[in-house]
Design an enzyme around this catalytic site. Structure first.
Site, PDB file in Angstrom:
ATOM      1  N   VAL A  86       9.633   1.588 -11.104  1.00  0.00           N
ATOM      2  CA  VAL A  86       9.445   2.400  -9.893  1.00  0.00           C
ATOM      3  C   VAL A  86       9.859   3.848 -10.120  1.00  0.00           C
ATOM      4  CG1 VAL A  86      11.700   2.014  -8.769  1.00  0.00           C
ATOM      5  CG2 VAL A  86       9.613   2.289  -7.378  1.00  0.00           C
ATOM      6  N   ASP A 163      12.729  -2.441  -2.548  1.00  0.00           N
ATOM      7  CA  ASP A 163      13.727  -3.497  -2.421  1.00  0.00           C
ATOM      8  C   ASP A 163      14.138  -3.989  -3.778  1.00  0.00           C
ATOM      9  OD1 ASP A 163      12.442  -6.311  -3.240  1.00  0.00           O
ATOM     10  OD2 ASP A 163      10.897  -4.956  -2.459  1.00  0.00           O
ATOM     11  N   GLY A 303       7.643  -5.591  -6.931  1.00  0.00           N
ATOM     12  CA  GLY A 303       8.566  -5.109  -5.920  1.00  0.00           C
ATOM     13  C   GLY A 303       9.109  -3.749  -6.296  1.00  0.00           C
ATOM     14  N   GLU A 304      10.329  -3.461  -5.899  1.00  0.00           N
ATOM     15  CA  GLU A 304      11.028  -2.187  -6.152  1.00  0.00           C
ATOM     16  C   GLU A 304      10.450  -1.043  -5.328  1.00  0.00           C
ATOM     17  OE1 GLU A 304      10.769  -1.141 -10.304  1.00  0.00           O
ATOM     18  OE2 GLU A 304      11.894  -2.889 -10.973  1.00  0.00           O
ATOM     19  N   GLY A 305       9.245  -1.238  -4.777  1.00  0.00           N
ATOM     20  CA  GLY A 305       8.519  -0.162  -4.115  1.00  0.00           C
ATOM     21  C   GLY A 305       7.330   0.296  -4.945  1.00  0.00           C
TER      22      GLY A 305
END
Lengths: 336, 336
Positions: A86, A163, A303-305
């Site tokens: 990310v 997240d 995830g992570e954005g």
């Protein structure tokens, strides 16, 4: 959404030097952004700010993932060092990254770019009882509200959700099943990539949690089967919507939080942009329920954005059209 | 594609701090870029250069579009003034824009950012005979080769395809039918948005052109039913591939040119990245035939290069991962 700004944006789209409708989904997106901002053109969504809410999960004890719980804190360190995917994506498109410890099990040291806002060191095991008390869920929601306000006060014109939390696709699946009434098995995916035995265990955990759930209030549902990062994301999304700032939803974790946000404030969906369609099946179910069409669909499940950041240039491009493109009249281009 | 670089990129992907496969289609894309460059990591695709090849079409006389032919030159002026959608998109992601007159009917004045490389002022009517002579098609291909070389010599690490030419979805449909043997009706779309009567006329024109086509050599097919901008795009794509520089294919015009490029040099597909899936049905057929999966799928049907530019940050993000993301070892993150 502001009807006047929407009408103005529609009328402007029709005068710009392009065949009507030729920008597909981007035209409606730009019109919606005008409605959200109450202005045509709406602000170009820059600067952009991503907040990564990190938390741990008591349900990890049920063996729903092969990854050790310590990885949550280790990945927070990786985000802060700029070494995660990310971070690379955010550098590509110029988004800032703020990491928020809303519930990591380990005690984290202060660091630049890290907000220490721990509500508690991880949730309780949702398979054995509520993951959080209602108070804890509300506190985590407040953290998300504060962070959104802080980022917008700092100049952000768009917020992105991120997240981190080992095992957090399990509470996400439970939230999605609870809010959409979908079959728990149909919204429980492979997360980071688990074997079929682990997946069966995960489905069983999610199913019993949803069966045992008798709450109807969205905050109580969140407290029962959610995570601290999910609750923080709910507050973050709600504050963005209240400030009429668009919020780009990442994957299954953010989408499950978006369901809770929509249950608390249905109008908040107007501010939501679905960044991408995660490979997690629950994400598609949640976005469908929210009637959000994702911008990117490339099979990501990190995830992570990451999926939100990937969509940011597309959102900015869509809005930029209303600022910068000449009209048929101004450019001296003949109309058909 | 360089097998060693591919193997190195695959091995690196597996060591980076993310679950294996969690970046979906972006992982394979980055690996392919390593294979193309013969290096791991491959160069980050910046700076990026878009060339918009503009030409007119004799088949316009058959009433295949309601837009007057003058719009081609007017849109060239709009590109040069920075007022078109593709300019707004290019500013968003930092791509340069070069406009190439390879066959506009009107005589254009010299201008910054405009390459005056007219082969002839528009093609002949492809419904009445070959659109170009073989010599003209080869000259237009040479223009594309020159422009690609010039942009790469100027530092571009990725080339993007753009086009402008009123009526140019008609030759595109004919090329796609000719190269893929698809039913002409199934690859002839609504272009800028035409009524059903015009569409029926367009299908009839494309069908007779393809039926009358007896050429087998790709250049002869291009000359018979293509456009000058299509031929230039063929050269542009082939030169990019020869230089091992990735080339992002925009919509149906570029995809039809990509078919001709692939027919001339099958290995050139290794350098092609499908920017997006245009709403034009022929684009999907062409990409399927080339076995290219588009990165963006948002119903755009504008051309100009808009779909290629929209995909550029995604390509750059995918490659950046191989440069910037920490490994499990270097970041001290536990592996599952």
């Amino acid at each position: 959404l502001d009807d006047e700004a929407i009408a103005a944006a529609r009328a402007l789209q029709a005068r710009l030097t392009k065949p009507p409708g030729s920008l597909g989904a981007l035209e409606m997106l730009a019109v919606r952004m005008a409605g959200l901002a109450g202005a045509c053109p709406p602000p170009i969504p820059q600067p952009a700010a991503l907040a990564i809410f990190a938390g741990d999960h008591g349900v990890h004890a049920q063996g729903v993932t092969p990854w050790p719980q310590e990885v949550t804190a280790q990945m927070v360190a990786n985000f802060l060092a700029g070494g995660a995917v990310v971070n690379a994506f955010a550098r590509q498109c110029g988004a800032s990254v703020t990491v928020v410890d809303v519930g990591v099990k380990a005690t984290l040291d202060p660091a630049d770019g890290l907000e220490l806002r721990k509500v508690r060191p991880g949730t309780r095991d949702l398979s054995a009882g509520p993951a959080m008390t209602r108070e804890e869920a509300l506190q985590a929601i407040e953290v998300g509200i504060d962070i959104a306000q802080q980022l917008v006060d700092g100049g952000a014109k768009v917020l992105l959700t991120g997240d981190m939390g080992i095992a957090n696709t399990t509470p996400s699946a439970a939230l999605i099943a609870a809010f959409t009434h979908a079959d728990p098995a149909s919204v429980t995916g492979l997360g980071t990539g688990i074997d079929s035995e682990t997946h069966a265990r995960k489905v069983a955990v999610v199913t019993s949690a949803v069966v045992a759930l008798h709450a109807e209030d969205p905050v109580d549902i969140l407290a029962a089967v959610g995570g601290l990062e999910h609750a923080a994301l709910v507050g973050y999304i709600l504050r963005a919507a209240a400030l009429r700032v668009p919020v780009i939803i990442d994957g299954v974790i953010a989408a499950s939080a978006a369901l809770a946000a929509a249950a608390l404030a249905p109008a908040s969906t107007s501010a939501m942009i679905a960044g991408h369609r995660s490979a997690e099946p629950g994400a598609g179910v949640a976005l469908g329920y929210l009637e959000l069409e994702p911008l990117v669909d490339l099979g990501l499940r990190l995830g992570e954005g990451t999926g939100a950041v990937l969509a940011l240039p597309i959102v900015a491009s869509a809005v930029r059209v209303l600022h910068e493109v000449a009209t048929f009249d101004s450019a001296g281009v003949a109309h058909k």
